[in-house]
Design an enzyme around this catalytic site. Sequence first.
Site, short mmCIF file in Angstrom:
data_model
loop_
_atom_site.label_atom_id
_atom_site.label_comp_id
_atom_site.label_asym_id
_atom_site.label_seq_id
_atom_site.Cartn_x
_atom_site.Cartn_y
_atom_site.Cartn_z
N LEU A 92 67.08 21.84 29.75
CA LEU A 92 67.11 22.03 31.25
C LEU A 92 65.71 22.47 31.61
O LEU A 92 65.10 23.52 30.84
CB LEU A 92 68.26 22.88 31.72
CG LEU A 92 69.69 22.28 31.30
CD1 LEU A 92 70.58 23.39 31.92
CD2 LEU A 92 69.80 20.99 32.12
N ASN A 106 76.13 26.81 25.87
CA ASN A 106 75.80 26.04 25.17
C ASN A 106 76.70 25.90 23.76
O ASN A 106 76.56 26.88 23.47
CB ASN A 106 74.37 25.85 24.92
CG ASN A 106 73.87 24.57 24.13
OD1 ASN A 106 74.49 23.46 24.17
ND2 ASN A 106 72.98 24.65 23.22
N HIS A 108 76.57 24.69 19.60
CA HIS A 108 75.61 24.08 18.77
C HIS A 108 76.12 24.23 17.34
O HIS A 108 76.77 25.15 16.94
CB HIS A 108 74.35 25.13 18.85
CG HIS A 108 73.00 24.63 17.94
ND1 HIS A 108 72.43 23.55 18.29
CD2 HIS A 108 72.66 25.04 16.87
CE1 HIS A 108 71.44 23.47 17.49
NE2 HIS A 108 71.75 24.29 16.39
N SER A 135 78.10 27.67 16.96
CA SER A 135 77.74 28.99 17.83
C SER A 135 77.90 28.29 19.23
O SER A 135 77.69 27.27 19.48
CB SER A 135 76.55 29.17 17.63
OG SER A 135 76.14 29.52 16.27
N ASP A 144 68.00 26.98 22.08
CA ASP A 144 69.14 27.65 21.37
C ASP A 144 68.79 29.17 20.92
O ASP A 144 69.26 29.54 19.86
CB ASP A 144 69.23 26.77 20.02
CG ASP A 144 69.94 25.21 20.61
OD1 ASP A 144 70.55 25.02 21.67
OD2 ASP A 144 69.65 24.19 19.78
C1 GAR Z 1 78.21 18.75 19.19
O1 GAR Z 1 78.30 18.92 17.88
C2 GAR Z 1 77.14 19.89 20.03
O2 GAR Z 1 77.13 21.09 19.24
C3 GAR Z 1 75.51 18.83 19.52
O3 GAR Z 1 76.05 17.85 19.70
C4 GAR Z 1 77.48 17.40 19.29
C5 GAR Z 1 78.04 16.67 20.63
O4 GAR Z 1 79.19 16.07 20.08
N1 GAR Z 1 74.80 19.59 20.40
C6 GAR Z 1 73.65 19.79 20.11
O5 GAR Z 1 73.10 19.71 18.57
C7 GAR Z 1 72.64 20.64 20.93
N2 GAR Z 1 71.60 21.14 20.17
P1 GAR Z 1 80.32 15.39 20.93
O6 GAR Z 1 79.55 14.52 22.10
O7 GAR Z 1 81.34 14.61 20.24
O8 GAR Z 1 81.18 16.59 21.85
#
Ligand code: GAR
Length: 195
Positions: A92, A106, A108, A135, A144
């Site tokens: 963002l 968020n 992660h 996390s 992050d």
């Molecule tokens: C999740 O594991 C989230 O933590 C990750 O994307 C995935 C989304 O899965 N986010 C990141 O890596 C951000 N840095 P989803 O769309 O099935 O909820």
Amino acid sequence: MLTVAVLISGAGSNLRALLEAARHPDFPARIVVVGADRDADGLAHAEEFGIPSFSVPFRAFATRDEWGEELGRQLEVWSPDLIVLSGLMRLLPASLVARYSPHIINTHPAYLPEFPGAHGVRDALASGVTETGASVIVVDDGVDSGPILAQERVPVHPGDTEHRLHERIKPVERRLLIDVVRGIATGDIDLKTAS
Ligand code: GAR
């Protein structure tokens, strides 16, 4: 009742878990809108649960700031108490973070500060660690790097693929995310002192 906007980029499995938790009458938060930076598959979950949604395609804007301005305009319509980044794979702009900080969190798929960024699961696997994690953090201007609200270890198994490991991390993420949103709503977690 805490009102929540959820932003996604992908399948939205964590979003779905939050939607399921939030429809329980005892849950102290309500999801008021779901937004995405693209035509994300996960927007279908919002439709299924009767929650309004919007998409602000990143690629339709010349700059991140312009994209962020439109995203901010869409969010303002709903005046959410909390913004949850649930798989939003975009940084963002600082101005948007400043507008909502510290009420942006968020999730992660790594044990931060280990393996920040867009490939937390892949990077953990590549490094050869025997455990990684999940996390939930407060969003700040970094990648992050904000204060950690909750985290838990997840073992890496021999022969894990990125997909297999990620699928084992996601249920942990969901549980942490739901607990954190509940904690913020009840006041057990104070984002101002956490930040
Ligand atoms: C999740 O594991 C989230 O933590 C990750 O994307 C995935 C989304 O899965 N986010 C990141 O890596 C951000 N840095 P989803 O769309 O099935 O909820």
